[in-house]
Design an enzyme around this catalytic site. Structure first.
Site, PDB file in Angstrom:
ATOM      1  CE  LYS A 297      -3.679  -2.075   2.837  1.00 30.89           C
ATOM      2  NZ  LYS A 297      -4.829  -1.854   1.951  1.00 30.89           N
ATOM      3  NE  ARG A 371     -10.799  -9.873  -2.015  1.00 33.57           N
ATOM      4  CZ  ARG A 371     -11.096  -8.868  -2.832  1.00 33.57           C
ATOM      5  NH1 ARG A 371     -11.421  -9.109  -4.099  1.00 33.57           N
ATOM      6  NH2 ARG A 371     -11.054  -7.619  -2.413  1.00 33.57           N
TER       7      ARG A 371
END
Length: 521
Positions: A297, A371
């Site tokens: 990020k 996920r």
């Protein structure tokens, strides 16, 4: 953080306390031009000074409005805090909880206080007291001078200390505030408050977990918090990396392989319902810190990624609330706990992993990691417990903030009845959800050239394709996915939350379980 403790004392609504503590006395006031209950008694005892002072302060009695009045001759306390409680002006869900939060803000420098509830019924009074606890919550355990630091954090950069001698240390807020509660029926109030206090405690536990720094709260430490629920009667099991590897949880373990901190899966089982009834299953994403892995990020704002376990924090807080209030339901909570780091052993874009369900996943972006954790956690929960319904919570996508902002959590589900029930609970508690679409066209977006699926469908419909990914691991079980990226951390401030971690989901899911599975028992 000041801890609020309550001492309950019986007192008729038409009497004033003769033993009130030295601190402020809180009095609910409905219509200031037509006082009733304890406000009317207090006005009589002060020879009309209360009503005159309220008029001078232009107090309207609006819901949540507060005003402090001092030195009213004949009053049982030197300071009276009037709290607007005109039921005709109440707005929003759970107004008494919100009113309690507003009142708590007036007490943060007091060491003791009292509140006279007059003829307020037990359930509303219990909500008000729980709201006071939530409104008083502050996470300042790492500040050596919490009050001074709070002043320096003001948006205008001004500190009240500028008015005095800089050499004088600021007065720290008290560690606890003892509040005497006067009510006509303390027995009924204490019984009602036992329920609301448990929910508030669970919410604050979830906030604590989100607010803790990542060097303090790793997967093992997080699992330890879950294990402590055993003291409340929750059956807790924690799986380590070897046990998860034996089960084939390669999707979850792949996320953790770049970190020196080992992954954990914590299972919390509350058996408060009838024996043999299938449990409600609540599953949470617990990425204790998310760098994005190899798909790292940007550095700006990365510190907030300590909150990427907001879903798991909610599950632990919820299980605490259910156990503490003795919920008459069978509920299992499962949280996958990992840290996503980019070292030489980290998962790479292009890797293919085999999940516990036997389905293969091509890793396109290592920052789409939540996920993967949930895929194995959902499959494990479904196949182990055969739940009547399965709900997961995750700070899963930034895309949900683009779609909904921070006013609603995104809800994706394969079951209309479940959608309606969760929406109703969201409206009732103020923790609102908004249903988002699912469908075959979106599902196609996560098909892979090399594996059964890929872990991201690209830029468009990012929240939806993430939910489509999860749906491939829930089978026919009624299921809902709540994307809480905009509501579990750094959420808008309210009367009952001034914190980075909001505890979102605890009150929502407690209400859902209570209204759906406990009312019939």
């Amino acid at each position: 953080m000041p801890q609020l403790s309550f001492l309950f004392k019986p007192l008729p609504a038409d009497e004033l306390p003769s033993d009130a503590p030295d601190g402020p006395l809180i009095v609910p006031v409905g219509k200031p031009d037509s006082l009733s209950s304890v406000a009317a008694v207090l006005d009589s005892a002060t020879s009309g000074q209360l009503s005159a002072s309220l008029q001078a302060a232009e107090f309207k009695g609006s819901w949540g409005e507060t005003v402090s009045l001092f030195a009213l001759a004949g009053a049982p306390s030197k300071q009276i805090i009037a709290g607007g409680s005109d039921s005709e002006k109440a707005k929003g869900p759970q107004p008494y909880i919100m009113l309690g939060g507003k009142l708590a803000a007036r007490l943060l420098k007091a060491k003791e206080a009292s509140i006279h509830l007059g003829d307020l019924d037990a359930d509303k009074a219990a909500d008000l007291l729980a709201g006071m606890k939530l409104g008083a919550y502050r996470f300042n355990r790492y500040k050596s001078q919490p009050e001074k630091a709070a002043e320096e954090d003001k948006p205008d950069g001004k500190s009240d200390d500028s008015k005095g001698d800089d050499s004088v240390e600021p007065e720290l807020p008290p560690e606890s505030i003892e509040i005497t509660v006067y009510a006509a029926d303390t027995e009924a109030l204490e019984a009602a408050f036992a329920q609301t206090d448990a929910i508030a405690a669970g919410t604050m536990l979830a906030r604590d977990l989100v607010n803790e720094p990542p060097n303090v709260l790793g997967p093992e430490e997080f699992a330890g918090v879950a294990q402590a629920l055993g003291d409340l009667g929750v059956e807790v099991t924690v799986l380590d990396e070897t046990q998860m590897a034996d089960l084939g949880m390669n999707a979850l373990l792949g996320v953790a392989q770049g970190s020196v901190k080992p992954a954990r899966l914590a299972i919390m089982h509350w058996k408060g319902g009838s024996e043999g009834d299938k449990p409600v299953a609540i599953v949470g994403k617990g990425v204790v810190f998310d760098t994005g892995g190899i798909s790292i990020k940007p550095s700006g704002g990365m510190e907030d990624m300590k909150g990427d376990m907001g879903g798991a924090a909610c599950v632990v807080g919820l299980m605490h609330a259910l156990a503490a209030r003795g919920a008459k339901a069978n509920v299992v909570g499962v949280i996958g706990l990992v840290e996503n780091m980019p070292d030489g052993n980290a998962q790479r874009p292009g890797d293919i992993v085999t999940s516990m369900a036997g389905k293969t996943i091509e890793i396109i972006n290592t920052d789409a990691e939540g996920r993967l954790v949930l895929a194995d956690a959902l499959h494990y929960t479904r196949t182990t417990y055969d739940p009547v319904v399965m709900i997961d919570l995750a700070t899963l996508t930034g895309a949900i903030l683009v779609a909904l902002g921070q006013e609603h959590a995104g809800m994706f589900t394969n079951n209309d009845e479940l959608a309606d029930a969760l929406s109703a609970s969201g409206q009732a508690t103020g923790e609102r959800v908004w249903r988002m679409p699912l469908g075959p066209a979106y599902d196609k977006m996560i098909n892979s050239r090399f594996a059964d699926m890929k872990n991201t469908g690209g830029r468009f419909a990012g929240s939806i394709t993430a939910a489509q990914f999860l749906q491939r691991f829930v089978g026919d079980t009624p299921w809902a996915h709540l994307d809480v990226a905009g509501t579990a951390m750094s959420a808008p401030k309210t009367a009952i939350n001034e914190s980075f971690g909001s505890g979102f989901g605890v009150r929502l899911l407690n209400a859902y379980i209570r209204d759906t599975y406990e009312t019939a028992t």
